[in-house]
Design an enzyme around this catalytic site. Structure first.
Site, mmCIF file in Angstrom:
data_model
loop_
_atom_site.group_PDB
_atom_site.id
_atom_site.type_symbol
_atom_site.label_atom_id
_atom_site.label_comp_id
_atom_site.label_asym_id
_atom_site.label_seq_id
_atom_site.Cartn_x
_atom_site.Cartn_y
_atom_site.Cartn_z
ATOM 1 N N GLY A 45 22.465 48.246 36.964
ATOM 2 C CA GLY A 45 23.426 47.790 37.976
ATOM 3 C C GLY A 45 23.796 48.811 39.034
ATOM 4 N N GLU A 101 28.503 54.246 38.311
ATOM 5 C CA GLU A 101 28.440 52.889 37.770
ATOM 6 C C GLU A 101 28.696 51.861 38.859
ATOM 7 O OE1 GLU A 101 27.489 51.247 35.453
ATOM 8 O OE2 GLU A 101 28.023 51.936 33.462
ATOM 9 N N ASP A 102 28.207 50.658 38.630
ATOM 10 C CA ASP A 102 28.557 49.560 39.532
ATOM 11 C C ASP A 102 29.928 48.992 39.183
ATOM 12 O OD1 ASP A 102 27.451 48.709 37.122
ATOM 13 O OD2 ASP A 102 26.585 46.889 37.948
ATOM 14 N N ASP A 105 34.395 47.673 33.135
ATOM 15 C CA ASP A 105 34.942 46.435 32.578
ATOM 16 C C ASP A 105 35.851 46.828 31.393
ATOM 17 O OD1 ASP A 105 35.241 43.789 31.794
ATOM 18 O OD2 ASP A 105 33.124 43.323 31.872
ATOM 19 N N LYS A 133 37.574 46.641 37.058
ATOM 20 C CA LYS A 133 38.286 45.443 36.593
ATOM 21 C C LYS A 133 39.277 45.878 35.511
ATOM 22 C CE LYS A 133 35.168 41.430 36.716
ATOM 23 N NZ LYS A 133 34.308 40.598 35.841
ATOM 24 N N PHE A 154 33.884 36.443 37.883
ATOM 25 C CA PHE A 154 32.467 36.693 37.623
ATOM 26 C C PHE A 154 31.798 37.115 38.930
ATOM 27 C CE2 PHE A 154 29.136 35.414 34.371
ATOM 28 C CZ PHE A 154 28.178 36.265 34.918
ATOM 29 N N VAL A 155 31.519 38.405 39.061
ATOM 30 C CA VAL A 155 30.962 38.909 40.321
ATOM 31 C C VAL A 155 29.493 39.306 40.165
ATOM 32 C CG1 VAL A 155 33.122 39.639 41.386
ATOM 33 C CG2 VAL A 155 31.946 41.205 39.836
ATOM 34 N N ASP A 161 24.355 41.575 38.186
ATOM 35 C CA ASP A 161 23.514 40.400 37.938
ATOM 36 C C ASP A 161 24.211 39.306 37.143
ATOM 37 O OD1 ASP A 161 23.543 41.886 35.405
ATOM 38 O OD2 ASP A 161 21.945 40.520 34.778
ATOM 39 N N ARG A 167 20.999 40.546 41.860
ATOM 40 C CA ARG A 167 21.213 41.981 42.070
ATOM 41 C C ARG A 167 20.904 42.385 43.504
ATOM 42 N NH1 ARG A 167 21.772 44.567 36.964
ATOM 43 N NH2 ARG A 167 20.463 43.725 35.301
HETATM 44 C C1 PRP Z 1 27.434 46.715 32.990
HETATM 45 C C2 PRP Z 1 27.832 47.807 33.963
HETATM 46 C C3 PRP Z 1 28.281 48.931 33.080
HETATM 47 C C4 PRP Z 1 28.905 48.182 31.910
HETATM 48 C C5 PRP Z 1 30.391 48.131 32.119
HETATM 49 O O1 PRP Z 1 26.129 46.944 32.576
HETATM 50 O O2 PRP Z 1 26.753 48.192 34.787
HETATM 51 O O3 PRP Z 1 27.201 49.719 32.638
HETATM 52 O O4 PRP Z 1 28.359 46.844 31.913
HETATM 53 O O5 PRP Z 1 30.998 47.483 31.050
HETATM 54 P P1 PRP Z 1 32.062 48.184 30.078
HETATM 55 O O6 PRP Z 1 33.072 48.874 30.951
HETATM 56 O O7 PRP Z 1 32.632 47.000 29.350
HETATM 57 O O8 PRP Z 1 31.352 49.116 29.178
HETATM 58 P P2 PRP Z 1 25.238 45.858 31.833
HETATM 59 O O9 PRP Z 1 25.338 46.069 30.356
HETATM 60 O O10 PRP Z 1 25.565 44.494 32.353
HETATM 61 O O11 PRP Z 1 23.756 46.293 32.248
HETATM 62 P P3 PRP Z 1 23.022 46.279 33.684
HETATM 63 O O12 PRP Z 1 23.682 47.360 34.517
HETATM 64 O O13 PRP Z 1 21.604 46.610 33.373
HETATM 65 O O14 PRP Z 1 23.199 44.903 34.289
#
Ligand code: PRP
Length: 183
Positions: A45, A101-102, A105, A133, A154-155, A161, A167
């Site tokens: 991401g 990070e993107d 959460d 978030k 849901f973004v 993605d 993406r």
């Molecule tokens: C997403 C995002 C962070 C993580 C954040 O990755 O890029 O790495 O979740 O969540 P958290 O704060 O609850 O730990 P994802 O697992 O969706 O993988 P991706 O980046 O490959 O889409």
């Protein structure tokens, strides 16, 4: 893709302003450090945010990649972080790591990675996220650099993605609930 987007949450122009602001902060904060600045792009991401941000960093920064996954993150606060791609270098005591990070959460990915790299002996570890978030947090974690605080919607887009799609949108948008089966 565009017909699946309910509304634009962070426009391409806004992302450009955000990356300029954060890069200025990083350029200022690391200017006096005598360590190596190493950016860590968390796949997948963070790809677009990292590339936009690094173009505006004027210090000599290196780039590394990590890939992690978090099982149980969506439903419990005790999930496990799995590292699928790790950093292989033996100069960690000479490195200022900045994890990019993107989105934050639950906060578990970045809180785990910060601890992991610090325990391996990094000179310093800081974190940077495009989106935060805070409503979804399950652990006590605050990123050092943050682009925008967003509501619990849901973004997708700009790296984020849904089932590996969206993406490549150049902005962050809210996905229509009927697309992902929510409401
Ligand atoms: C997403 C995002 C962070 C993580 C954040 O990755 O890029 O790495 O979740 O969540 P958290 O704060 O609850 O730990 P994802 O697992 O969706 O993988 P991706 O980046 O490959 O889409």
């Amino acid at each position: 893709m565009i017909q699946d987007i309910e509304s634009v949450l962070v426009s391409a122009e806004e992302i450009d302003r955000i990356t300029s602001r954060i890069a200025d902060e990083i350029n200022r904060d690391y200017a006096e450090s005598n360590k190596k600045l190493v950016l860590i792009c968390i796949l997948k991401g963070s790809l677009m945010f990292t590339s936009e941000l690094m173009k505006k960093i004027t210090l000599p920064a290196e780039i590394e990649f990590m890939k992690v996954s978090s099982y149980g993150a969506k439903t419990t606060s005790s999930g496990v972080i799995n590292i699928h791609l790790d950093i292989k270098r033996d100069d960690l005591a000479e490195v200022d790591f900045l994890i990019i990070e993107d989105i934050v959460d639950s906060g578990r990915t970045l809180s785990h990675l910060t601890r992991y790299l610090a325990e391996r002996g990094a000179a310093s570890v800081k974190t940077c996220t495009l989106l935060d978030k805070p409503d979804r947090r399950t652990v006590d974690f605050t990123p050092d650099y943050c682009g925008a605080v967003i509501p619990d919607r849901f973004v997708v887009g700009f790296g984020l993605d849904y089932n590996e799609k969206y993406r490549n949108l150049p902005f962050v948008g809210i996905l229509k609930p009927e697309v992902w089966g929510g409401r």
